[in-house]
Write an enzyme that holds these catalytic residues in place. Structure first.
Site, PDB file in Angstrom:
ATOM      1  NE  ARG A 111      41.983  35.193  38.951  1.00 59.01           N
ATOM      2  CZ  ARG A 111      40.965  35.677  39.660  1.00 59.01           C
ATOM      3  NH1 ARG A 111      40.247  34.883  40.445  1.00 59.01           N
ATOM      4  NH2 ARG A 111      40.632  36.952  39.590  1.00 59.01           N
ATOM      5  NE  ARG A 161      37.037  31.695  42.838  1.00 57.07           N
ATOM      6  CZ  ARG A 161      36.960  33.012  42.653  1.00 57.07           C
ATOM      7  NH1 ARG A 161      38.033  33.764  42.784  1.00 57.07           N
ATOM      8  NH2 ARG A 161      35.811  33.574  42.324  1.00 57.07           N
ATOM      9  CE  LYS A 172      35.025  35.865  45.041  1.00 58.79           C
ATOM     10  NZ  LYS A 172      35.776  37.044  44.594  1.00 58.79           N
ATOM     11  CE  LYS A 196      39.303  34.466  47.036  1.00 57.08           C
ATOM     12  NZ  LYS A 196      39.635  35.889  46.871  1.00 57.08           N
ATOM     13  CB  CYS A 215      43.462  45.188  42.896  1.00 60.31           C
ATOM     14  SG  CYS A 215      42.593  46.727  42.558  1.00 60.31           S
ATOM     15  CB  CYS A 272      38.746  45.334  37.221  1.00 67.28           C
ATOM     16  SG  CYS A 272      37.570  44.822  38.483  1.00 67.28           S
ATOM     17  CB  CYS A 320      36.046  48.695  43.757  1.00 71.91           C
ATOM     18  SG  CYS A 320      35.983  46.896  43.801  1.00 71.91           S
ATOM     19  CB  CYS A 357      41.447  42.184  44.363  1.00 72.97           C
ATOM     20  SG  CYS A 357      39.757  41.852  43.858  1.00 72.97           S
TER      21      CYS A 357
HETATM   22 FE1  SRM Z   1      39.459  39.680  43.329  1.00 75.71          FE
HETATM   23  C1  SRM Z   1      36.445  40.134  41.861  1.00 75.71           C
HETATM   24  C2  SRM Z   1      41.029  40.447  40.511  1.00 75.71           C
HETATM   25  C3  SRM Z   1      42.306  38.499  44.673  1.00 75.71           C
HETATM   26  C4  SRM Z   1      38.043  39.822  46.446  1.00 75.71           C
HETATM   27  N1  SRM Z   1      38.832  40.136  41.476  1.00 75.71           N
HETATM   28  C5  SRM Z   1      37.540  40.238  41.052  1.00 75.71           C
HETATM   29  C6  SRM Z   1      37.478  40.425  39.533  1.00 75.71           C
HETATM   30  C7  SRM Z   1      37.358  39.073  38.912  1.00 75.71           C
HETATM   31  C8  SRM Z   1      36.411  41.417  39.039  1.00 75.71           C
HETATM   32  C9  SRM Z   1      35.055  40.883  38.665  1.00 75.71           C
HETATM   33  O1  SRM Z   1      34.450  40.124  39.431  1.00 75.71           O
HETATM   34  O2  SRM Z   1      34.581  41.274  37.603  1.00 75.71           O
HETATM   35  C10 SRM Z   1      38.876  41.061  39.305  1.00 75.71           C
HETATM   36  C11 SRM Z   1      39.476  40.884  37.901  1.00 75.71           C
HETATM   37  C12 SRM Z   1      40.306  42.099  37.555  1.00 75.71           C
HETATM   38  C13 SRM Z   1      41.034  41.978  36.297  1.00 75.71           C
HETATM   39  O3  SRM Z   1      40.791  42.796  35.375  1.00 75.71           O
HETATM   40  O4  SRM Z   1      41.865  41.100  36.162  1.00 75.71           O
HETATM   41  C14 SRM Z   1      39.644  40.497  40.471  1.00 75.71           C
HETATM   42  N2  SRM Z   1      41.288  39.389  42.657  1.00 75.71           N
HETATM   43  C15 SRM Z   1      41.776  39.868  41.492  1.00 75.71           C
HETATM   44  C16 SRM Z   1      43.273  39.721  41.427  1.00 75.71           C
HETATM   45  C17 SRM Z   1      43.814  39.454  40.033  1.00 75.71           C
HETATM   46  C18 SRM Z   1      43.897  40.993  42.036  1.00 75.71           C
HETATM   47  C19 SRM Z   1      45.356  41.212  41.771  1.00 75.71           C
HETATM   48  O5  SRM Z   1      45.658  42.343  41.399  1.00 75.71           O
HETATM   49  O6  SRM Z   1      46.187  40.327  41.968  1.00 75.71           O
HETATM   50  C20 SRM Z   1      43.477  38.578  42.434  1.00 75.71           C
HETATM   51  C21 SRM Z   1      43.369  37.213  41.815  1.00 75.71           C
HETATM   52  C22 SRM Z   1      43.568  36.152  42.845  1.00 75.71           C
HETATM   53  C23 SRM Z   1      43.666  34.757  42.307  1.00 75.71           C
HETATM   54  O7  SRM Z   1      44.676  34.467  41.693  1.00 75.71           O
HETATM   55  O8  SRM Z   1      42.752  33.966  42.549  1.00 75.71           O
HETATM   56  C24 SRM Z   1      42.278  38.805  43.339  1.00 75.71           C
HETATM   57  N3  SRM Z   1      40.049  39.147  45.211  1.00 75.71           N
HETATM   58  C25 SRM Z   1      41.315  38.797  45.568  1.00 75.71           C
HETATM   59  C26 SRM Z   1      41.470  38.830  46.989  1.00 75.71           C
HETATM   60  C27 SRM Z   1      42.762  38.577  47.754  1.00 75.71           C
HETATM   61  C28 SRM Z   1      42.902  37.172  48.263  1.00 75.71           C
HETATM   62  O9  SRM Z   1      42.124  36.283  47.919  1.00 75.71           O
HETATM   63  O10 SRM Z   1      43.826  36.956  49.045  1.00 75.71           O
HETATM   64  C29 SRM Z   1      40.250  39.229  47.498  1.00 75.71           C
HETATM   65  C30 SRM Z   1      39.939  39.511  48.982  1.00 75.71           C
HETATM   66  C31 SRM Z   1      39.650  38.298  49.745  1.00 75.71           C
HETATM   67  C32 SRM Z   1      38.229  37.890  49.531  1.00 75.71           C
HETATM   68  O11 SRM Z   1      38.000  36.938  48.817  1.00 75.71           O
HETATM   69  O12 SRM Z   1      37.338  38.562  50.076  1.00 75.71           O
HETATM   70  C33 SRM Z   1      39.360  39.418  46.371  1.00 75.71           C
HETATM   71  N4  SRM Z   1      37.560  39.882  44.033  1.00 75.71           N
HETATM   72  C34 SRM Z   1      37.212  39.977  45.352  1.00 75.71           C
HETATM   73  C35 SRM Z   1      35.807  40.274  45.434  1.00 75.71           C
HETATM   74  C36 SRM Z   1      34.982  40.448  46.732  1.00 75.71           C
HETATM   75  C37 SRM Z   1      34.339  39.179  47.098  1.00 75.71           C
HETATM   76  C38 SRM Z   1      33.370  39.308  48.237  1.00 75.71           C
HETATM   77  O13 SRM Z   1      33.049  38.306  48.846  1.00 75.71           O
HETATM   78  O14 SRM Z   1      32.865  40.381  48.514  1.00 75.71           O
HETATM   79  C39 SRM Z   1      35.349  40.377  44.096  1.00 75.71           C
HETATM   80  C40 SRM Z   1      33.915  40.685  43.643  1.00 75.71           C
HETATM   81  C41 SRM Z   1      33.085  39.463  43.516  1.00 75.71           C
HETATM   82  O15 SRM Z   1      33.537  38.335  43.661  1.00 75.71           O
HETATM   83  O16 SRM Z   1      31.901  39.670  43.267  1.00 75.71           O
HETATM   84  C42 SRM Z   1      36.476  40.130  43.254  1.00 75.71           C
HETATM   85 FE1  SF4 Z   2      38.584  45.078  40.485  1.00 74.53          FE
HETATM   86 FE2  SF4 Z   2      37.861  45.985  42.843  1.00 74.53          FE
HETATM   87 FE3  SF4 Z   2      39.222  43.719  42.663  1.00 74.53          FE
HETATM   88 FE4  SF4 Z   2      40.428  45.975  42.182  1.00 74.53          FE
HETATM   89  S1  SF4 Z   2      39.533  45.407  44.153  1.00 74.53           S
HETATM   90  S2  SF4 Z   2      40.545  44.127  40.891  1.00 74.53           S
HETATM   91  S3  SF4 Z   2      38.861  47.177  41.247  1.00 74.53           S
HETATM   92  S4  SF4 Z   2      37.187  44.032  41.922  1.00 74.53           S
END
Ligand code: SRM
Ligand code: SF4
Length: 571
Positions: free
Chosen positions: A78, A147, A212, A214, A434, A440, A479, A483
């Protein structure tokens, strides 16, 4: 009231981070080991801070297990791209790296940047080194750090946008990690890293953050970044002349939740005050420091700022932050949001230049039948003289086009099938998904790959009810981590198991209200039957101009969650 985590209670990852010699671990040795496509488990945790995740192709996981082969490992990389702005040359650089090392093109994320998937371990150094060679970085794109700082993409108000973009860069620079491990591993590409003896992390500390963190900056009237979904949202306040007066502060948002664990939940940030631009960096630094000191380091599911705030109160957070600042936080200033999506097509900036917002379904840039988007964007980048801006809705803007150059861009957009936005339904134009399967590791259901199918089905229903052009925000995630910010969709689908989703409805159209659960763990037939009924009521019972999310709340089909109580201003 919980206190900062006692050393005996620290989670295992806290020890890994603290003993990592500033994020070195044994990543160098792991990369050199050619007997496996993977690196060690503790190193996978540290690698995240460098902007990469070890993943495996889940489509072939079972088959490889049957064949007694190790999983089909690949690495996601990323880019850190505060504010989401690239030069055309950088676009071409990323495009070339994608062609050389990645399995599925470029992927614009919901935080205005790019991901690449399927990079082999032996190519990881060249991939990350290549990103740095074009003036970009991946440091802190993932991991327990601050981030990618996102900000409004607002070409209509370009002078104020330019200032806000500049602040996004400054914040990122102010709070990013200082470790030299990144330079050693990916830029110098040392086979063996140093012991990090000279390193220090003045803000993040040796164990980095509990989780993280943000930041995002919105410029009203457009909330195109979902400012209240940030750990620490910033709302730019503009004077009547369009000059930037400062920022309202809105801490306490984030989406992530865990299925079946009511102690975890999505939450929106709430206003605690206003600061002038000269105080912004100090504010951001100390907001991070409060979470560094008080965030829960024993339970990662409970380690985001929203839980620190909810355990102690918003007033406590305000007062703790205030106690560390050299100035008084002022009361929040009035602002007004109109919209939290992208606006497609051409708009003219106040400097006379033009900006074209294109829809990129799920942000995926690759060549598919009828839509050679990757080739098309390459051709555009070759002739474009302005910038390319990524949006938080996974779209992009060909920005800063001179009037005389518009025709050439239009020709390429049409030729390469990038003009779908002109024919798309209101729902499709406001759809986010997402990544989910197959990369993922946390996905429970399909999301990006399912989106085209479910949109076709939903469009049939909307056509039937005469709602084709209705701009309904639709968000799907594989899930409950959320995201795609599905809890802010007027309709949200959240994966619970293969083919099963929670259906949530009732967020507003401006990003100020979460949706609420309507039906749990349902399959496609039930999703469609349920929405058919609600669309039917919406078509006949709505008030003039009423949005779908507002309708289902007004008619009490769902009841949205409450926000936190407001805080007392500083004395
Ligand atoms: Fe996310 C984890 C993809 C934005 C909340 N996110 C992941 C992981 C890295 C899975 C993992 O931990 O193994 C995913 C990788 C998937 C893949 O195969 O590429 C993933 N997140 C993404 C992206 C690529 C989604 C997309 O389709 O665009 C976004 C990348 C953002 C970036 O450029 O930095 C992405 N993730 C978000 C957002 C939206 C936002 O930030 O506006 C959220 C919700 C806001 C938040 O932070 O709560 C988000 N991602 C999560 C979470 C839940 C965190 C939590 O506190 O509960 C996880 C799980 C974790 O961190 O353990 C996670
Ligand atoms: Fe993976 Fe869940 Fe984030 Fe979708 S919402 S990219 S399934 S961690």
């Amino acid at each position: 009231m919980p206190q900062p985590t006692a050393p005996a209670q620290l989670s295992a990852l806290e020890h890994i981070k603290a003993n990592s010699r500033f994020l070195r671990g044994t990543i160098d040795a792991g990369l050199a080991d050619r007997t496996t496509g993977a690196i060690s488990e503790p190193d996978t945790k540290l690698l995240k801070f460098h902007g990469s995740y070890q993943q495996d192709n889940r489509d072939v996981r079972d088959e490889r297990r049957r064949q007694k082969l190790e999983p089909d490992y690949g690495f996601m990389v990323r880019v850190r791209l505060p504010g989401g702005v690239l030069t055309p040359q950088q676009w071409l650089g990323l495009d070339e790296l994608a062609g050389r090392y990645a399995s599925n093109g470029l992927r614009i994320t919901t935080r205005q940047t790019f991901q690449f998937h399927g990079i082999r371990k032996e190519q990881l150094r060249d991939m990350i080194g290549g990103i740095n060679a074009i003036g970009l970085s991946t440091l802190a794109a993932c991991g327990d750090d601050v981030r990618n700082v996102i900000c409004s993409v607002n070409p209509l108000l370009s002078s104020s946008h330019a200032q806000v973009y500049d602040w996004a860069l400054k914040i990122m620079d102010h709070v990013k990690p200082h470790t030299t491990a990144y330079q050693e591993l990916w830029i110098d590409q040392n086979e063996k890293t140093s012991d990090g003896a000279g390193d220090e992390e003045p803000l993040l500390g040796q164990a980095y953050l509990p989780r993280k963190f943000k930041f995002g900056i919105a410029v009203p009237p457009y909330n195109d970044i979902d400012v209240f979904a940030q750990d620490f949202g910033l709302i730019a306040i503009l004077g009547e002349d369009g000059e930037l007066q400062g920022f309202n502060l809105a801490p306490g948002g984030s989406m992530g939740a865990t299925a079946g664990d009511p102690k975890t939940y999505p939450s929106l940030g709430d206003l605690i005050g206003f600061v002038t631009p000269d105080h912004l960096l100090e504010t951001c630094w100390h907001a991070v420091a409060v979470q560094r000191d008080f965030g829960d380091r024993s339970e990662r599911k409970h380690a985001r700022l929203k839980y620190t705030i909810d355990d102690r109160g918003l007033q406590w957070f305000h007062d703790e932050l205030q106690s560390r600042l050299s100035f008084r936080i002022e009361p929040p200033r009035p602002y007004h949001f109109e919209h939290n999506g992208d606006r497609y097509g051409w708009t003219k900036g106040d400097d006379g230049r033009w900006h074209l917002t294109l829809q990129i379904p799920s942000g995926r840039i690759r060549d598919v039948e009828d839509h050679p988007r990757q080739t098309g964007m390459r051709e555009i980048a070759r002739i474009h003289k302005g910038e390319i801006r990524m949006t938080c809705d996974q779209n992009l803007i060909i920005a800063g086009v001179a009037a005389k150059d518009r025709a050439a861009i239009n020709t390429l957009v049409k030729q390469y099938g990038l003009d779908d936005y002109k024919r798309a339904s209101g729902l499709r134009l406001h759809a986010l998904s997402c990544v989910a399967l197959p990369t993922c590791g946390l996905a429970m259901a399909e999301s990006e790959r399912y989106l085209p199918h479910i949109l076709d089905k939903l469009e049939e229903l909307l056509d039937h009810h005469g709602l084709r052009d209705e701009p309904i925000h639709f968000r799907i995630s594989g899930c409950p981590n959320g995201c795609s910010r599905p809890y802010m969709g007027e309709i949200g689908l959240i994966g619970r198991a293969v083919g099963k989703y929670d259906l949530r409805i009732g967020a507003d159209h401006i990003g100020e209200r979460l949706n609420a659960i309507y039906k749990e763990n349902i399959g496609e037939d039930t999703i469609l039957a349920t929405l058919d009924e609600v669309f039917g009521r919406f078509a006949t019972e709505r008030k003039r101009g009423e949005h779908f999310g507002d309708f289902v709340v007004r008619t009490r089909i769902v009841t949205p969650p409450k926000r936190r109580p407001t805080v007392r201003p500083s004395a």
